[in-house]
Structure formats: structure tokens, C-alpha cells
Design an enzyme around this catalytic site. Structure first.
Site, PDB file in Angstrom:
ATOM      1  N   ASN A 240      49.329 -39.850 -57.543  1.00 29.63           N
ATOM      2  CA  ASN A 240      49.025 -39.401 -56.182  1.00 29.63           C
ATOM      3  C   ASN A 240      48.099 -40.370 -55.459  1.00 29.63           C
ATOM      4  O   ASN A 240      47.103 -39.989 -54.860  1.00 29.63           O
ATOM      5  CB  ASN A 240      48.390 -38.008 -56.205  1.00 29.63           C
ATOM      6  N   CYS A 241      48.495 -41.627 -55.546  1.00 33.16           N
ATOM      7  CA  CYS A 241      47.593 -42.695 -55.145  1.00 33.16           C
ATOM      8  C   CYS A 241      47.302 -42.787 -53.652  1.00 33.16           C
ATOM      9  O   CYS A 241      48.187 -42.662 -52.837  1.00 33.16           O
ATOM     10  CB  CYS A 241      48.183 -44.018 -55.560  1.00 33.16           C
ATOM     11  N   VAL A 242      46.134 -43.071 -53.352  1.00 33.72           N
ATOM     12  CA  VAL A 242      45.610 -43.479 -52.039  1.00 33.72           C
ATOM     13  C   VAL A 242      46.152 -42.705 -50.847  1.00 33.72           C
ATOM     14  O   VAL A 242      46.804 -41.698 -50.970  1.00 33.72           O
ATOM     15  CB  VAL A 242      45.775 -45.004 -51.807  1.00 33.72           C
ATOM     16  N   LYS A 247      50.725 -44.406 -50.189  1.00 30.47           N
ATOM     17  CA  LYS A 247      50.833 -44.127 -51.611  1.00 30.47           C
ATOM     18  C   LYS A 247      52.294 -44.282 -52.004  1.00 30.47           C
ATOM     19  O   LYS A 247      53.196 -43.987 -51.228  1.00 30.47           O
ATOM     20  CB  LYS A 247      50.322 -42.728 -51.952  1.00 30.47           C
TER      21      LYS A 247
END
Lengths: 427, 345
Positions: A240-242, A247
Site C-alpha cells: 500500500n505504498c505512498v 502507489k
């Protein structure tokens, strides 16, 4: 490697009591789906909804998006994460093309996002065009943020595998075959074509900023060469990046646009010799190590050209131009993909770092562009959560349910793997 | 209804005279002359030239307030939609006057068109808001400059899109986010192929050039110095009373810490770009008030300044950050602070 994607085109989704596909209509077994997610005793409750393209539905806060699939000839799931490790990238996978699992639930952090299925908001996200099975996950009380994130991440993966069971016996509409042999074989076949690598930078910086390869946290690796098909076949998942806009969701790993488009050119204009992960670390030492090592790896593999995609913005801008600089110094031609933070009015400096060698750059949009979104007929999730997203602010939700946000808050709006259509034009 | 166009020329191009008439007091004339007449010659029914302001270059330079007031008054009377100044080529005083006249028009909400050579010192004063056609450095090239300006006037009046490449004006520096036909991955592959084949390509993001900041002189005696804390780490009192944004900050805040020995327990982060768990346990990990207090007690530093300053760094436009820095720096300077511990995340 040889990967067969058996595509089952989904034209509608209904909730029911069995998983099946008939005439392009996907039926989802709701109770079965809940049970599949509730195997985790840290999940207290699950709700399931549908959001279709064109409906006046707003989904927020979105954590991840995952494509439902079924594997006949291997471990069905995400090796190293929801199943035991197994090499991916070979064999046949049945895909419910056009359907997506979208996970929502109480906020874990600021990096979650909005999907509008209609109107202005729909233009800025690729996931307004998928039939979304929205899984709302409530964890048990008392979890710390790291545990909460793991719970929702795994719940989404399990939900996608469960819904994917509908693909087991469904009629196949189209089969796409991907095939790339060893580097020696391909180079013998195409001795005159330039060798091209794809360097995928990934945020690897802690809670809500992680990516996993066969379950291995990319924070823990130095740049690694891998086969493009492994990523297309469930080896890579999003932590669940950035910010939501850039993302790389799990769905986008499963369908990496740069990998697809480089493969399209393989054997025609280029010899596509593989992908490299280059984790974006927080420490200067880490950045030097990974950027140096990444460039060395490209050189060692004999690349003539490299495409580098960023994830996130801010400090990773440094990794991006550092890798570019090192590649160009070694005589390797690069093209970069990044988004930019040019401010609300587009007049601010777009990147936080610079290099004279970065002469070929694709801009995937200005994350700070503000868009106005009219009220939805139905909100799945919690509209007020938009105020705490990166790209939202206190007061960005109006009484009537309309919303003003930066693209920052819109899932996939400025995808730096080039998954969407935003760009920037200078006036 | 036709769009109204008002022109601005100096004494030379306005037909008044040369250097000896450079202090010519500004006048408004309904009858066009010189370049104004040439540009208006090809106007269709959709454009109406309302007249020209003629002003001596020295007059504008020496009595700028008066000149500006006159221009503002004519704009108020004539209500133009478009203001056309020059072309000034590489004439410095004329360029400066054209830029100043355009500023007045722009403040009145009027679309501005000019024409200058790239080294004209007036350019930087109006490039960000006016559409300044790229001209040669001398008036001998008038014939080439006028069609460029006329084209800009026509297109802008009609609400048509203009671009620096197609319409040969100096880019205003506004980067507009748009949706295009090809997705980013296809554009990237094509760009790399062009490079590999030594074909032409156009980068979508020319690299920015950076300021170089000269470091301040060292503090010679820390034990007498007042040290302030500042951070881009989004540290605020619990509850975020001033609603600092979690990304793309539009503001900075300052908080009184004169009665605190540490931030732990009372402060947290709203920064959306890093794992906040450890900071939220002890905000001193991002903004080390605790350590600084220890140094203060030990006499290693003179005093911790009574306020700390905070904004959020992630996704914050550099233009905003520069403004915050100038504002905060001014306050700290005025408060007699000797040094600042500036932390990020």
C-alpha cells in the site's frame, strides 16, 4: 519462461451465493468471500459491495486494488505470502479481466485514496473502468498500525483469490502468450537488437511504504534482476505504498504497463532482457549503495538502454536521477518516468533533485493538481476520511458531499509505471 | 461582441521622436500608429483596436508611478480585453516599460501580449503572466515580430490554445496537468527507442535548475547562542489545532515550547510521507527538544528558542517551501536567534 494469460472478459458483476461466470457476468459468493477473509482472526467484520463503471459511486479510503485470478497448475494465490513459495511466471493463469478487488476500511495511514466511478474523478483513475468488488475490512480492536496494515493487505489478497475461483471453469475469451527465453537464447535470436532492461524503483521505507517480492520485504534486498513474467504472475504485492496517485497497487504489479509495452517490442525493436527492482531507501548510504549497484547490474547484463520508473516523489527523486546519472556515465541510454509536484498552479519546481544526464523524461502528471468532484449518489467507505488523505485537507469535503482534492489522493492518477494517461504540458 | 485591444508604444515607435523625446509624457490616442497599426491591420470583425498609449521610455523609467497611473486610467476608461505592448526587441528601457505597462494591465485582469528578445531585461518582469513573442534583437526584424504578436492576439482573443513551441512565445512556466492519448508506459518506450535509434524526441520534463544557498557563518560560542528548532516533519500539538496538511503544505505553524522539556506525549506528526509510528511514540525523535534541553541545562548552548516552527515537507511545492523559509527566517532573524536545528523525516 512461458506464461499463458487466459482472459475471461467481465462485463458485469452481481452478488450471489456461488462464484461463477456466465456470459461475462461474474457472480460473487458473498458469504464465501467473507469467510475467506475471516480466516484471519484479526478480522472482526467484512462487508462486500459492488461499484460499476459509470455509477455515481465514490470509494474511499482505498488501500489496494487486486486482480482476481485462478491458477490451475500451481499454487493458487500469492507465493511466499498467501501460499508457500513457488516460482511464478510459467504456466497458465485464468484472469477475470475487467474485475477488481478494492479494499477499504478504517484509515491506517495517509496514503490511501479515492476512486470515483463516474464524471471528472473517473477520468483520473484507471480503476473507474473496472467492475469493482469493494471489500470493507474491520479489524479487531487494539491492533497497532503495522498489524492493521498487514491484516487489510492479506485480506485483499485472500479476497482476490477467493473471487478468482470463478475463473476455474469459466469459458476463456482470449489467450495471450508471453514467452522470453534465457538471455543467451534471446540474444542469439536477436543479435542486432539493443538490449533493454526495465528498472522498477519501489518505495521501501516502512509502514504503508513497502513492496514485497515473493513475500520478501524490498527494504531488505539490494537491487535484484528478475524475470518480467514473475511480476505479471503474482510474485509482487503492494504494501500500500505512498500517496494514492503513484502507489503501485498489487493490480498494477500484476499488469505492469511498462513490462507489457516493453514485451510488445521484444523481438521487433528491442531485446527485452528483464526487470530489476531498485528499492528506494531513506538513508543516504542506502541510496548510494542501491543506485550504484543498480547501475552496475545493468552494465554487467550488457544493457544498451534502460527505462527507470519511480514510485512516490520527494526523496525518491534523488534515487531516480542518481540511477540515471550512473547509467549514462556507463554509456547506457535511459528514459525515466516520474510524476511531479509543481504546486496547485503548476509554477513550482517539478522535482526535488536534478541531473543534467536526465534528458529523456516522461512526466506522468502533477500530483498537486486540484480537481473538483461532485457529490456521489453512494459512498462506499467513509467520505470524511478524504480530509486526512495525502492530497486532502481539513475542509476539502463540502456539506453536500462534493470534494476538492489534489490528484495525490486519487488512486493511480499519476502512475509512474505509466499505467494511466496523465502528463504535463508547459505553457 | 468584438474583443477590444489597447496598444502601448514608446515615443520612437509612436512616431513622436527619438532619444530627444524620451521624456514624452504619456498620451492616449484613438488613432493607431507604427507597429500598433500594423498589428491591427489584419484584425477581423472579432477584434476592435481602441487606441494606443504612447509614453517616452525615460518618462516611464523616471516617473514610473505617474506612467502606471496613467495607463491604469486609460484601461479603466477603455475597458480593453487585450493589451499589446511593444515589440521591444532588445531595447532595455522600452522592454522594462512594456513589462511595467503589462503589469498594470494584468492587475486589471487584461490579457497581455508583448514581443521581446530573449536577453531583454524586461522579459523576466512579465514572462510569467504575459504572452511575450520571441523576437530578434533589433527592430530590423519588425516584419517577423509583428505576425507572431498578431497571431497571439487573435488566438488568445478567440480562447484558442497557444503553446510556446507552436506560437513562439517565452514559456510562462506554468506546467498544466492534462490527459493525453497514449499512456505513460507507451510514451516511455517510444522515448527510449528514439534515443537508441538516434532519432529526435522531446523530454516531457526538462530538468529544473537549482538555487545555491550560501551557508551562514559558523557560531563561534554555542554556550551563548539561542538555538531554534524547525522541521518539515509535520510535528504539531495533538489534535492538529491549526489543521496543517499531511502533504502538499499550504502553511507553516509555530508553537510555544517554553514550558516543555520534551515533545513526547503532547505532540505528534501529521506528515503523510513516512512511517509515523515511532515518531508518534516520541515526537522528539523527529524534533529533538529533549536533547536540546539537556544541552541547555549543561550550558552547552545558551538557550532553546521559545517557539518551534513546523510544516510538512512531503509533496510540498518548492515555491511554497521557499516562501515559508523566507517568512520563518525573517521571524527568527528578528528574534535574535543565532542558529536553527532544521530536521526532516
Amino acid at each position: 519462461m512461458r506464461l499463458e494469460q487466459n482472459l475471461i472478459y467481465i462485463k458485469d458483476v452481481v452478488l450471489g451465493d456461488v462464484n461463477k461466470v456466465e456470459d461475462g457476468v461474474l457472480t460473487v459468493d458473498v458469504e464465501g468471500l467473507k469467510a475467506a477473509v475471516m480466516v484471519d482472526d484479526k478480522v472482526k467484520d467484512v462487508k462486500v459491495d459492488i461499484a460499476k463503471p459509470g455509477e455515481k459511486v465514490r470509494i474511499v479510503p482505498v488501500k489496494d486494488v487486486i486482480e482476481p485470478r485462478f491458477r490451475k497448475d500451481g499454487r493458487n494465490g500469492f507465493p511466499g505470502v498467501t501460499t508457500k513459495y513457488e516460482e511464478t511466471g510459467n504456466g497458465a493463469v485464468n484472469i477475470l479481466k475487467g474485475a477488481a478487488i478494492v479494499t477499504i476500511g478504517d484509515m491506517v495511514g495517509f496514503q490511501e485514496g479515492v476512486i470515483d466511478m463516474w464524471g471528472e474523478g473517473a477520468r483520473w483513475t484507471p480503476f473507474s473502468e473496472t467492475f469493482n468488488i469493494v471489500v470493507d475490512i474491520t479489524p479487531i480492536d487494539g491492533l497497532d498500525p503495522h498489524q492493521h496494515e498487514v491484516v487489510v493487505r492479506l485480506a485483499g489478497l485472500r479476497a482476490s483469490t477467493f473471487v478468482g475461483l470463478a475463473a476455474e471453469n469459466a469459458a476463456i475469451d482470449e489467450t495471450k502468450v508471453f514467452e522470453i527465453g534465457t538471455m543467451a537464447e534471446e540474444t542469439a535470436k536477436y543479435p542486432d537488437l539493443p538490449k533493454v532492461l526495465y528498472v522498477q524503483m519501489n518505495i521501501a521505507q516502512g509502514l504503508l511504504h513497502d513492496t514485497f517480492f515473493y513475500g520478501v520485504d524490498l527494504k531488505e534486498i539490494i537491487p535484484t534482476w528478475f524475470h518480467p513474467f514473475e511480476e505479471l504472475d503474482n510474485a509482487v504485492i503492494s504494501g500500500n505504498c505512498v500517496a494514492a496517485c503513484d502507489k503501485i497497487t498489487t493490480y498494477q504489479h500484476q499488469n505492469n504497463a511498462l513490462t507489457y509495452d516493453l514485451y510488445d517490442q521484444h523481438g521487433k525493436t528491442i531485446n527485452f532482457i528483464g526487470n530489476i527492482f531498485s528499492p528506494e531507501l531513506t538513508t543516504l548510504d542506502g541510496k548510494f549503495r542501491n543506485c550504484d549497484y543498480c547501475a552496475k547490474l545493468c552494465d554487467q547484463l550488457g544493457a544498451d538502454g534502460v527505462i527507470v520508473s519511480e514510485e512516490g516523489y520527494g526523496n525518491p527523486d534523488s534515487d531516480l536521477v542518481m540511477i540515471c546519472k550512473r547509467l549514462e556515465k556507463r554509456g547506457i541510454k535511459t528514459a525515466l518516468v516520474t510524476d511531479e509536484c509543481s504546486g496547485w498552479d503548476g509554477t513550482s519546481q517539478p522535482l526535488t533533485d536534478t541531473a543534467a544526464e536526465a534528458v529523456a523524461v516522461v512526466s506522468s502528471g502533477n500530483v498537486s493538481k486540484v480537481i473538483d468532484l461532485e457529490p456521489a449518489d453512494k459512498v462506499l467507505g467513509n467520505l470524511k476520511s478524504a480530509q486526512t488523505l495525502a492530497g486532502g485537507w481539513d475542509g476539502c469535503v463540502e456539506e453536500d458531499g462534493s470534494l476538492k482534492v489534489e490528484l495525490n489522493a486519487v488512486i493511480g492518477a499519476t502512475s509512474e509505471i505509466g499505467y494511466h494517461y496523465a502528463s504535463v504540458k508547459l505553457y | 461582441m468584438a474583443k477590444k485591444v489597447l496598444f502601448y508604444l514608446n515615443q520612437f515607435f509612436g512616431g513622436i521622436g527619438g532619444e530627444d523625446k524620451a521624456d514624452f509624457e504619456p498620451e492616449f490616442r484613438a488613432e493607431l500608429v507604427g507597429p500598433a497599426e500594423a498589428i491591427a491591420k489584419n484584425f477581423g470583425d472579432d477584434l476592435e483596436a481602441v487606441g494606443v498609449i504612447i509614453c517616452g521610455d525615460n518618462f516611464f523609467g523616471q516617473k514610473e508611478d505617474e506612467a502606471r497611473a496613467f495607463i491604469a486610467q486609460v484601461i479603466d476608461e477603455q475597458q480593453p480585453d487585450i493589451f499589446v505592448a511593444g515589440p521591444a526587441f532588445n531595447a532595455g528601457r522600452y522592454g522594462f516599460a512594456c513589462a511595467g505597462a503589462c503589469q498594470v494591465a494584468n492587475e486589471a485582469g487584461v490579457t497581455c501580449v508583448s514581443g521581446m528578445y530573449e536577453e531583454n531585461p524586461g522579459l523576466e518582469h512579465c514572462q510569467s503572466f504575459a504572452w511575450v513573442a520571441q523576437t530578434a534583437n533589433a527592430a530590423a526584424q519588425m516584419r517577423k515580430a509583428l505576425p507572431l504578436m498578431a497571431n497571439l492576439v487573435k488566438k488568445l482573443a478567440a480562447g484558442e490554445e497557444v503553446t510556446p513551441d507552436d506560437d513562439k512565445y517565452f514559456a510562462q512556466g506554468r506546467r498544466e496537468c492534462i490527459l493525453v492519448e497514449e499512456r505513460g508506459s507507451v510514451r516511455a518506450v517510444n522515448m527510449l527507442l528514439a534515443r537508441l535509434n538516434d532519432e529526435e524526441f522531446t523530454t516531457e520534463l526538462p530538468m529544473p535548475s537549482f538555487d545555491v544557498v550560501e551557508p551562514a557563518a559558523p557560531i563561534l560560542d554555542l554556550s551563548k547562542a539561542t538555538i531554534a528548532l524547525a522541521t518539515s516533519g509535520g510535528i504539531v500539538p495533538n489534535g492538529n489545532p491549526d489543521r496543517l496538511q499531511s502533504a502538499s503544505a499550504q502553511q507553516w505553524n509555530k508553537y510555544d515550547i517554553s514550558s516543555y522539556d520534551q515533545l513526547k506525549g503532547d505532540f505528534y506528526t501529521v506528515h503523510g510521507g513516512f512511517d509515523p509510528v515511532y515518531c508518534n511514540e516520541t515526537a522528539d525523535r523527529v524534533l529533538p527538544l529533549d536533547a536540546l534541553r539537556d544541552m541547555e541545562k549543561a550550558g552547552k548552548i545558551g538557550k532553546v528558542y521559545d517557539f518551534f516552527y513546523a510544516t510538512t515537507g512531503t509533496g510540498t511545492a518548492v515555491a511554497n517551501a521557499r516562501k515559508f523559509g523566507e517568512e520563518i527566517g525573517k521571524e527568527l532573524k528578528e528574534a535574535g536567534v543565532d542558529g536553527v536545528l532544521l530536521t526532516s523525516t
